[in-house]
Design a protein around this motif. Structure first.
Motif, mmCIF file in Angstrom:
data_model
loop_
_atom_site.group_PDB
_atom_site.id
_atom_site.type_symbol
_atom_site.label_atom_id
_atom_site.label_comp_id
_atom_site.label_asym_id
_atom_site.label_seq_id
_atom_site.Cartn_x
_atom_site.Cartn_y
_atom_site.Cartn_z
ATOM 1 N N TYR A 278 0.840 -1.208 0.000
ATOM 2 C CA TYR A 278 0.000 0.000 0.000
ATOM 3 C C TYR A 278 0.873 1.256 0.000
ATOM 4 C CZ TYR A 278 -3.360 3.533 1.506
ATOM 5 O OH TYR A 278 -4.138 4.654 1.580
ATOM 6 N N LEU A 318 -6.080 -2.143 -3.018
ATOM 7 C CA LEU A 318 -5.291 -1.048 -2.462
ATOM 8 C C LEU A 318 -5.287 0.157 -3.385
ATOM 9 C CD1 LEU A 318 -2.251 -3.062 -1.031
ATOM 10 C CD2 LEU A 318 -4.247 -2.202 0.192
ATOM 11 N N THR A 319 -5.248 -0.089 -4.700
ATOM 12 C CA THR A 319 -5.291 1.014 -5.659
ATOM 13 C C THR A 319 -6.569 1.827 -5.493
ATOM 14 O OG1 THR A 319 -3.887 -0.108 -7.280
ATOM 15 C CG2 THR A 319 -5.392 1.567 -8.123
ATOM 16 N N TYR A 321 -8.242 2.402 -2.854
ATOM 17 C CA TYR A 321 -8.197 3.255 -1.667
ATOM 18 C C TYR A 321 -7.418 4.546 -1.920
ATOM 19 C CZ TYR A 321 -10.079 -0.354 1.460
ATOM 20 O OH TYR A 321 -10.887 -1.266 2.079
#
Length: 465
Positions: A278, A318-319, A321
């Motif tokens: 992340y 994660l992208t 977010y």
């Protein structure tokens, strides 16, 4: 002159341990001099007392630990930059691979860079036209935005990336626009496709390309997006250009990160990816944006393939977010020959409302966008009901929306990869489709716009067939 060390203790795959060194820092570059005079590059991954662990940029084959020596260069990875980079093709570390001359640098920049300070950011609120209706009309791209494309194995994300690189522009011709295109872990065939596609349309003249092939070292793949964004920062904030950065494929980047992490024997996180995935992605994505008191901007479109089309996989998860929305490609649309197969309902541009409307695109843009979303969503529901209960079970309104959704996919979403629509053409096409619906169904649009743009002749002609 840099001090040389003959204290190589161990070589294990892409990693090498060097002992008894002095004043060496994390991320510092080094050179390994083999007994035959060959030089290979490396980078410091870890410093522990007087011992350092370095990652090799090239193969470790042929390194004799007793006869080879290492010297550290006193700086991290740097990129020489110049306006002459436009129109050129480089490898993942910034060395020319297009048979052109070496770049004469105007300055040298640290390729690791830093994310933008949130307090220094200007809010993104200006439109970038991609020429693709499903993006421009419904999920608008905004200058300074981070808008990823979520794809899947076998879907035409490469063609979509190339189309955006060719067609993207700002509407004010007086403003300078450039594209930085970075491809990571791709095949030679894909690399050739990207390069030739931009060359044959002339779009290469305003582009800078970085190509990292599948057989190139993992450490180069990790460096490629950083090199691309360093170039973008130079073009945007030194040359006052609006820069669109396209990174493909982030999945290959993350897998290279996992490979290096495993070689370092780090404790793995979800699905074997390092626990700092992340943070690492955020360090890349957050280098895009607009700065107060600066003319230029960096807009980022990372492209990633979701393993097994799984949106909960760590990379897309994660992208999502970090970025401001996503464009999602749909396998069912692709199987029905709809190109590009953009699924507009789960796709989202969180900043789109800031960049559309009077003075930016057109005053009716927001209303027509909301009505098209609502009508297409209802049409999809009607088609699902039709599959379960049969067409006879549909109400008259459901039949109208079912027909609308077919026309919307065929005429609005599908436009092939060589059609470039202006925002005016996209908005007019939207009204052509909305004119299929009865006027009393357009409950999300101002009466003023209905009177101005609704076409009664289209409604009559369509339903008389």
């Amino acid at each position: 002159m840099a001090k040389e060390y003959r204290t190589i203790e161990e070589v294990s795959g892409p990693l090498m341990l060097v002992q008894d060194v002095e004043d060496v820092a994390y991320d510092e570059l080094g050179e390994i001099v083999l007994s035959n005079g060959e030089i290979r590059r490396c980078q410091v991954l870890e410093v522990s007392g007087n011992n350092v662990l370095v990652q090799l940029f090239e193969s470790s084959i042929g390194i004799n630990i007793e006869q080879s020596k290492v010297r550290f260069l006193g700086h991290g990875m740097e990129l020489p930059v110049s306006p002459d980079m436009l129109g050129r093709v480089f490898d993942g570390l910034g060395s020319p691979i297009d048979d052109g001359p070496e770049i004469i640098p105007e300055k040298t920049m640290d390729s690791n860079g830093l994310p933008m300070n949130p307090a220094a950011r200007a809010y993104p609120d200006e439109f970038i036209q991609t020429g693709i209706s499903a993006i421009d009309g419904l999920n608008t791209l905004v200058r300074g935005q981070k808008l990823p494309i979520f794809s899947g194995s076998g879907l035409p994300h490469n063609q979509l990336a190339s189309q955006i690189a060719r067609q993207a522009k700002v509407l004010d011709d007086s403003e300078k626009f450039a594209v930085v295109f970075a491809a990571m872990g791709i095949t030679f065939e894909d690399a050739n496709f990207f390069i030739e596609d931009l060359r044959k349309t002339g779009a290469i003249s305003r582009s800078v390309m970085f190509v990292n092939l599948a057989n190139d070292p993992a450490i180069e793949r990790i460096a490629t997006p950083r090199v691309a964004l360093t170039t973008a920062e130079y073009l945007a904030f030194d040359l006052d250009m609006h820069v669109l950065v396209i990174l493909t494929d982030i999945t290959y980047y993350a897998e290279a990160l996992r490979e290096v992490s495993a070689a370092r024997k780090e404790v793995p996180g979800r699905r074997g990816y390092p626990g700092y995935l992340y943070t690492d992605l955020a360090q890349i994505y957050e280098r895009a944006g607009r700065l107060k008191d600066r003319t230029g901007s960096i807009t980022l479109m990372p492209i990633l393939t979701m393993p097994d089309d799984d949106k909960t996989h760590p990379i897309p998860d994660l992208t999502g977010y970090i970025t401001e929305g996503q464009i999602i490609l749909n396998r069912d649309l692709y199987n029905r020959a709809i190109q590009p197969p953009i699924d507009v309902l789960p796709s989202l541009s969180r900043l789109k409302d800031e960049a559309i409307g009077d003075g930016k695109t057109r005053a009716d843009h927001a209303d027509t966008m909301n009505q098209l979303f609502a009508a297409y969503s209802r049409g999809k529901d009607a088609k699902e009901l039709e599959i379960i209960l049969g067409e006879e079970a549909l109400s008259e309104a459901d039949r109208i929306y079912s027909r609308f959704s077919d026309e919307f996919e065929k005429r609005y979403i599908s436009q092939t990869f060589d059609v470039d629509r202006s925002i005016e053409e996209t908005l007019e096409l939207g009204w052509d489709l909305l004119s299929i619906l009865p006027k009393n169904e357009l409950n999300r649009i101002s009466e003023t716009y209905i009177e101005k743009y609704y076409r009664d002749e289209i409604f009559s002609e369509f339903w008389s067939e």
